[in-house]
Design a protein around this motif. Structure first.
Motif: not given
Length: 797
Positions: A184-207
């Protein structure tokens, strides 16, 4: 006992050795960042080792910073060196005598430690209860730890003999419950990393909103970092709907898990009374735990509280300890190209003069400069390059665009652009690869053209041997040239060389002079170095108060200052609730502009998250804190609140005190005018028309804007004074004492009759002229014949 004594002696020797070899550092290493502003605001965490480092006098310099090592004079240092050399001789002889015995003891203790380490026992399988064997062979591959290979459920297992294929002896490394929790924690970590990747790589508010949905999902799975990100987003309304109550629940959960970020945020909620009943005692407890956990924001808040005496006894030394720790981190994070520009926009000034006080560039103006740059305007290219390099004034930091603009200007032969390209190559980034050779080429070209930025860069190259051999004489020469032209980097490095005696004789007075010059140009490291000198009394009289103010200035230039601009944008977008929460947190950190802006929003009753009955008392609190830091408008506001009874009882005497302080300390025309009015009316002070006139006159002299209201006030004062004078004297008695024959002569009546006749004649003549000038009716006017155009303008027949 003898064996353990020898072991202890060995440890002490090793500790002494490493203490002598490893240099003490005054700036803490930057903590890992996740690449966005929110992470920097939520603060970084320091290790316990970093927190306990103390710094006294005696220093060295790295990148223009003073790093403190010892507080001894030169003579003391020489004595210590002799003492240490004798001690080292003793230690060396001891090591020669006992090296073999100690090494044997060390090996034995290490073996014992290995034996005492916990052994992993297999659970279930074919070898339940037997110890795992590492390494073990499975599918022709050796494994030094438990693995999930060969299992579809992902559960970890191990072999209890070396060859699994041969013996088929195995068992699980974890229970089913532990396995489920780990997955469960590994799954949570994977979801967290996906979110952080989108957050860091995008400057658009929708993203970014999409990214926070991933983080929200990870937070629901009890992922600590995701919970921290989501809780702050809910608190500020960043890409998620603002919910103080939801953020409070997450902060409480994080606090139970020992998260320093959660502890600091919960302290903020109790300090500001958001979602909970205000309690400064609880706030102090949570701030203290957050600081002990290494949270820099918590350290900064405690530094301000000890400095201002908020909820604690005022203590300059305690404030110095907290502020210095944060300042060390901020200073170590400063690069050669400098940090981002801190925008300090006052909402009160912005409302009175839109666009004037903020220093922000309008979008149309930026587009105009971009148009000029595209047309080959070198000055526009350099200006836009600097704006994108450092960010600020409404322009986001963008190294790619900065590099492009500098490149265009450098190709046109601009020395300033060459120098900045050199700085970018010297520092290196995701856009520009680090290259000392390329940086040196640009610095040389710019320096040959007399550019101070290039001269300073060349001095740095010779000082640290970047692309060239170390040469202190040349470094000093180039820094002096840059400093003579007023370039702050040159002044800073020159001060550092004099401070440390690098290439010159150590001279603290010269160092102080150049650090002061660099600080006048706003260089953050100059403030840091001056703070260290005042904190330790090096070259100057020790002054805790001055050191704290300088360290506070450095701390306020940290990356969390970017929240000032975010709060301003929220306010401009009409989201006052989000803006006021962000300003309140920054106000807790001691930002005076945040205190005044939070008070302004509360004063205007624009924040619905604060009850109507609480707005004025809270505004009064933050006006008071801003006024104590020297903000004139806040001091006048305090006077107004006590004068009118906003958030407190009507108290003319206290209002008078605040107006007088603003008048004497900041020479405020508004305060002087108010003092004049209070003297005129006798409010909080004895009525005195003469003092009232004096303060009105002072207000007119202090500001041209006050001249019209002062003129009207003086006219009113003149009328009042005249009426009082007439009231105090007897009119009949005055007229009876007047002798017209003596005053105007024996024939004064003839003169009076002549004047009256002349006035009457003038009036009659004026009336007659008015009758003669009456116009005729429009219908009686003669028709004016139409004139034909000249022959040359007539159309051809």
């Amino acid at each position: 006992m003898g064996r353990w004594a020898l072991w202890l002696a060995l440890m002490l020797c090793l500790a002494a050795f490493w203490a002598g070899v490893l240099p003490a550092v005054g700036a803490l290493p930057a903590a890992d960042e996740e690449g966005n502003q929110d992470e920097s605001l939520e603060s970084k965490t320091l290790s316990a080792e970093d927190q306990v480092k103390d710094h006294s006098a005696g220093t060295r310099v790295v990148a223009g910073q003073i790093f403190l090592e010892s507080g001894k004079s030169d003579s003391q240092s020489e004595n210590e060196e002799n003492f240490h050399s004798r001690e080292e001789e003793k230690e060396n002889s001891l090591e020669e005598l006992n090296s073999l015995e100690m090494s044997n003891l060390l090996n034995k203790d290490l073996e014992e430690a290995e034996i005492q380490s916990p052994v992993l026992t297999a659970i279930g399988g074919t070898a339940d209860g037997e110890p795992c064997h590492f390494p073990f062979l499975f599918m022709e591959k050796e494994y030094a730890e438990c693995t999930a290979d060969g299992r579809e459920d992902g559960r970890l297992w191990c072999a209890t003999t070396y060859d699994y294929k041969k013996d088929q002896k195995w068992g699980f490394c974890e229970s089913e419950e532990q396995s489920n929790k780990r997955r469960q924690m590994q799954e949570a970590e994977d979801v967290y990393q996906i979110g952080m990747k989108i957050l860091n790589e995008s400057s658009k508010k929708a993203q970014k909103k999409v990214a926070y949905q991933y983080l929200l999902k990870a937070a629901d799975m009890n992922h600590t970092k995701a919970m921290e990100k989501v809780s702050y987003a809910l608190l500020f309304g960043d890409y998620l709907k603002q919910s103080i109550q939801s953020s409070k629940e997450l902060f409480e959960k994080l606090t139970e898990e020992g998260s320093p970020k959660g502890q600091m945020a919960l302290g903020f909620l109790y300090a500001s009374g958001l979602g909970v009943n205000s309690s400064q005692a609880k706030a102090l407890v949570y701030y203290t735990f957050g600081a002990l956990g290494g949270n820099l924001i918590a350290h900064m808040i405690l530094g301000y509280r000890y400095w201002a005496g908020i909820g604690v006894l005022q203590s300059c030394e305690s404030a110095l300890t907290h502020y210095r720790l944060v300042a060390n981190h901020v200073a170590s994070d400063i690069s050669l190209t400098g940090g981002t520009v801190v925008q300090r926009i006052r909402l009160a000034d912005e409302v009175e003069n839109p666009g004037m006080a903020s220093g922000m560039l309008e979008e149309d103006l930026i587009q105009y400069y971009q148009f000029l740059a595209e047309k080959g305007d070198v000055q526009a290219q350099v200006g836009l390059g600097q704006l994108h390099l450092h960010g600020g004034r409404g322009v986001e930091q963008n190294h790619q665009r900065a590099f492009e603009y500098f490149n265009q200007a450098a190709n046109a032969g601009n020395s300033h652009a060459m120098a900045f390209l050199g700085k970018m190559y010297s520092e290196g980034s995701d856009v520009v690869p680090q290259s000392n050779e390329t940086a040196l080429q640009y610095f040389k070209k710019a320096a040959d053209m007399g550019n101070p930025v290039g001269q300073s860069g060349l001095g740095m190259a010779y000082l640290y041997g970047r692309g060239v051999p170390v040469n202190y004489e040349l470094a000093l020469k180039y820094f002096q040239k840059a400093a003579e032209q007023g370039w702050v980097d040159g002044q800073l490095q020159l001060g550092s060389m004099y401070y440390n005696g690098i290439g010159v004789k150590k001279d603290y007075k010269q160092a102080l002079k150049y650090f002061n010059l660099a600080s006048q140009g706003g260089h953050i490291l100059a403030f840091y170095n001056l703070a260290q000198m005042h904190a330790t009394g090096t070259g100057v009289m020790r002054s805790c108060h001055t050191a704290v103010e300088l360290f506070k200035n450095v701390c306020e230039r940290g990356r969390w200052s970017e929240r000032l601009m975010t709060a301003y944008n929220s306010y401009k977008d009409g989201d006052s609730n989000s803006a006021v929460v962000q300003y309140l947190l920054l106000a807790e950190q001691g930002y005076e502009v945040a205190q005044s802006n939070a008070a302004f929003i509360l004063d205007q009753k624009e924040a619905s998250i604060v009850g109507e009955n609480e707005t004025y008392p809270r505004a009064l609190l933050h006006w008071n804190r801003a006024a104590s830091q020297g903000y004139t408008v806040a001091r006048i506001k305090l006077g107004d609140y006590h004068f009118y009874g906003f958030g407190t009882d009507v108290d003319y005497e206290t209002a008078f005190i605040h107006y007088r302080l603003a008048s004497e300390q900041q020479h405020s025309a508004q305060a002087m005018f108010n003092l004049g009015y209070m003297h005129e009316k006798g409010l909080g002070i004895k009525q005195d028309i003469h003092l009232a006139k004096r303060f009105y006159d002072m207000a007119a002299e202090a500001s041209p804007d006050a001249q019209v209201p002062v003129f009207l006030a003086l006219c009113k004062l003149g009328v009042i004074y005249s009426l009082q004078y007439i009231r105090e004297i007897n009119i009949r008695e005055v007229f009876s004492r007047i002798d017209m024959d003596q005053l105007l002569g024996p024939e004064w009546d003839l003169y009076l009759m002549t004047i009256i006749a002349l006035l009457l004649g003038t009036i009659i003549a004026y009336r007659q002229r008015q009758h003669q000038a009456i116009p005729r009716p429009a219908g009686l006017r003669p028709a004016v014949p139409q004139q034909e155009p000249p022959p040359e303008h007539q159309p051809p027949q």
